[in-house]
Scaffold this active site. Sequence first.
Site, short mmCIF file in Angstrom:
data_model
loop_
_atom_site.label_atom_id
_atom_site.label_comp_id
_atom_site.label_asym_id
_atom_site.label_seq_id
_atom_site.Cartn_x
_atom_site.Cartn_y
_atom_site.Cartn_z
N HIS A 159 12.01 -5.46 3.37
CA HIS A 159 10.89 -6.36 3.10
C HIS A 159 11.09 -7.11 1.78
CE1 HIS A 159 8.35 -5.55 6.47
NE2 HIS A 159 8.25 -4.26 6.22
N THR A 208 0.82 -1.21 0.00
CA THR A 208 0.00 0.00 0.00
C THR A 208 0.85 1.26 0.00
OG1 THR A 208 -0.17 -0.10 2.41
CG2 THR A 208 -1.93 -1.13 1.15
N ARG A 267 11.49 -11.44 1.00
CA ARG A 267 10.60 -12.21 0.13
C ARG A 267 11.37 -12.86 -1.01
NH1 ARG A 267 7.82 -7.35 0.32
NH2 ARG A 267 8.16 -7.00 -1.91
#
Length: 339
Positions: free
Chosen positions: A55, A36, A59
């Site tokens: 982040h 977002t 991943r």
Amino acid sequence: MPATIYLITGGCRSGKSRYAQALCEKLSSSPIYLATSSSEGDYVDESMQERIRRHQKDRDEKIWTTIEESLYPSVHLKKFEGRVVLLDCLSLWLTNFMLECKAFSMNEDGNGGTISKNDRLSAAERALNAIKEEFDKLSKQWNTTYVVVTNEVGSGTHGSDGIARTFVDYQGFLNQYVASQAWRVVHMVSGCPNVIKQDYGNSKKSHSSIPTTANDKDDAFILDKYLSSRGLKMDDKGYFIIKLCDKRIVASFYSCIVNDKGEVCDLNGVKIPCCNGSKNTREPMKEWSARTAKELCVEIFEKWEDAAKIFSISHAAYVGREAMRAEQSLYDNGFYQQD
């Protein structure tokens, strides 16, 4: 039927994103990361860039698909069908709507702004209603699972000005709204998950509302025993061995297909090794490992391209029944032996 929603909440550095990511990877081999916040823009400083990079590093790009959408993720609903989506996070999403609605303009107490307290609250209310409307569009898509990350900003220090206090209030309102629709809510504290809501819905209520007796259970056991002892005609192309191993239901398919040389082979006529290393055991043509009966059946009958070439309906039904029995034994710590 609404979407399945998991809400992961907690304070700063409580392990929310890490827990949410691990949950998504348990549920799907190809989850979507719905960011977002954008990696670019006027409000992205070096601190935010560093957080984004961290982040991204966490991943695995080989399995994750990243979508950046700061206001209206419902434009991607088609991409979300049948997928697991990690929405990270509600706080930044609300911030974007607050900025869009001008709720962060300074007040009239000498801080250089022109907006009044009433105007600020009115703007915050518009932002909250807009994000609720957008969230409702996401939650109405029944075949999507959302893992939503948010912040318990109200658990921190008291806001030093009206703008900060307004954001804390409306973040709390938004968290309550999403939690009311969530199937499970997890509160993270120091990396430890605490389930504070678990909604089993009508399925548990309807099941528990049907009274059963000891005789009913005994009749069911007798019937199951009879059905287990009857002869079954299996497919001539192979058979399944199902067992429990390392907290998993393991299904192995052994081929009975023979090529022109009289060798046991796969569907392409390639010989299957007759032993596994030093063990004098026949190797399976294919093997699956799953945590539940449903996961096992999805992997075999929906994702295995050759399933339709091998199985009859009766064989598929047999595998499904055995998978259910194995699952019950697994989670009841019982003994499982294939029929």
